[in-house]
Enzyme design. Structure first.
Site, PDB file in Angstrom:
ATOM      1  N   GLU A 204       3.372   2.895  -1.727  1.00  0.00           N
ATOM      2  CA  GLU A 204       2.352   2.007  -1.179  1.00  0.00           C
ATOM      3  C   GLU A 204       2.812   0.564  -1.066  1.00  0.00           C
ATOM      4  OE1 GLU A 204      -1.211   2.767  -3.394  1.00  0.00           O
ATOM      5  OE2 GLU A 204      -1.307   4.842  -2.709  1.00  0.00           O
ATOM      6  N   LYS A 335     -12.554   7.631   0.058  1.00  0.00           N
ATOM      7  CA  LYS A 335     -11.415   8.084   0.859  1.00  0.00           C
ATOM      8  C   LYS A 335     -11.941   9.085   1.875  1.00  0.00           C
ATOM      9  CE  LYS A 335      -7.890   7.641  -2.778  1.00  0.00           C
ATOM     10  NZ  LYS A 335      -7.045   8.386  -3.746  1.00  0.00           N
TER      11      LYS A 335
END
EC number: 4.2.1.11
Length: 430
Positions: A204, A335
């Site tokens: 990430e 999400k």
């Protein structure tokens, strides 16, 4: 009324080099939109199911089955429907799949269509996506929860905690919060170099040094913050994603930092961290099915810190409702690919907010250049977004979209800042 005229799909690559689904839709008024679906590295047991090919291509991770599901089943079922009736479209997708976990057609196929339809409908209406989904009052820019040091499943190191984040809560605007977080990120690189630690990047975009443990990582980040001239706590606070399910087993409990620990011992550890560091949020501090541990932890420290359910809730309104009834956690990680449709995602957010739970919009470790979650964060007023470090274009794309949204809103824009974390006190208890 915008009518769906064409629905297409293809296999593309995500930021980890794994295949994912991209869907394109066209409306009768000439509007065109596309959406790409992310995927996670650490996934909850209760998430909706991604459909993968399981053959020799891409090590079994190909998504041609999901692509064909869009082309052969979903497209014929929704072509001719109105694109501006999102709930109707999403319900048609659920009915067509017919399974509780979307395993027949695949959540990756279903979500791609759901998001592409929403984007097309927004464009057809002449509205930005955040305005189309959030209405005229959508104006809150989220605090960027920037994952600047990676561990766990996001890095090949011995650090058990998956994400160490900075939250620029004292900034006057999103634009300034992004600058502050980015300056801390570059400062951390300098701190790591001075100590002879790796500045390689995790999935990430955060650095992935092999440090001694949680406290050592937090100390490094604290040093980096102070080196920029920003105030630790008041300007930039800290946050964790522990991803505790990744090191939990029924036999051994929590195998954390070379010790076997109970839920109670993990709770005591978190309480000590709260005394020592300005932590605003801890995500997945316990395993996804450790309901009793979650309830006890929320009772013990839930008035001092945001406790976020990710694997615990998987953006599923039913699991969230159970958590609310039990008193587990006090915030929901959102999400879209965990649940698989935009409608169900919005339902989960509505339930969370109406029950006094905060929400944090989130990317996945396997991302694309799609920026839908940036618009969604503003649309629902989540006040927080987690989309990685200010590095790697699939992460930065979301931050850049938020800059555009803030500019579009002009004087109407409001940055969530420390109001996003009402449980946080700037000074640690001791």
């Amino acid at each position: 009324m915008p009518i769906l005229e064409q629905v297409g799909a293809r296999e593309i690559l995500d930021s980890r080099g794994n295949p994912t689904v991209e869907v394109e839709v066209a409306l009768t008024d000439g509007t065109f939109a596309r959406a790409a679906v992310p995927s996670g590295a650490s996934t909850g047991e209760h998430e909706a199911v991604e459909l993968r090919d399981g053959d020799a291509r891409y090590g079994g991770k190909g998504v041609t089955k999901a692509v064909n599901a869009v082309l052969d089943e979903i497209a014929p079922a929704i072509i001719g429907e109105s694109a501006d009736d999102q709930r109707l479209i999403d319900q048609a997708l659920l009915d067509l799949d017919g399974t509780p976990d979307k395993s027949r057609l695949g959540a990756n196929a279903i979500l791609g269509v759901s998001l592409a339809v929403a984007k097309a409908a927004a464009d057809s209406a002449g509205l930005a996506l955040f305005r189309y989904l959030g209405g005229p009052n959508a104006h809150i820019l989220p605090v960027p929860m920037m994952n600047i040091l990676n561990g766990g499943a996001h890095a090949d190191t011995g650090v058990d905690v998956q994400e160490f984040m900075v939250a620029p809560i004292g900034a006057p605007s999103f634009k300034e919060s992004l600058r502050w977080g980015t300056e801390v990120y570059h400062s951390l690189k300098s701190v790591l170099k001075k100590q002879g630690l790796s500045t390689g990047l995790g999935d990430e975009g955060g650095f992935a040094p092999d440090v001694a443990g949680t406290r050592a990582a937090l100390d490094l980040i604290s040093t980096a913050i102070e080196a920029t001239g920003l105030k630790l706590g008041a300007d930039v606070a800290l946050a964790l994603d522990v991803a505790a399910t990744e090191f939990y087993s029924a036999a051994d409990g929590y195998s954390f930092e070379k010790e076997k620990r109970t839920a109670e011992q993990m709770g005591a550890f978190y309480a000590e961290l709260l005394d020592a560091y300005p932590l605003v949020s801890i995500e997945d501090p316990l395993s996804e099915d450790d309901w009793d541990g979650w309830v006890a932890l929320t009772t013990a420290i839930g008035d001092r810190v945001q406790l976020v359910g990710d694997d615990l809730f998987v953006t599923n309104p039913e699991r969230l409702e159970e958590g609310i009834e039990r008193g587990a956690a006090n915030a929901l990680l959102v999400k879209v690919n965990q649940i698989g449709t935009l409608t169900e995602t919005l339902d989960a957010v509505t339930l969370a907010h109406s029950s006094g739970y905060k929400t944090m919009m989130s990317h996945r470790s396997g991302e694309t250049e799609d920026t839908t979650i940036a618009d969604l964060a503003v649309a629902v007023g989540s006040g927080q977004i987690k989309t990685g470090a200010p590095a790697r274009s699939e992460r930065v794309a979301k931050y850049n979209q938020l800059l555009r949204i803030e500019e579009t809103l002009g004087d109407a824009a409001r940055f969530a800042g420390d109001l996003a974390f009402p449980r946080f006190s700037i000074e640690p208890a001791n």
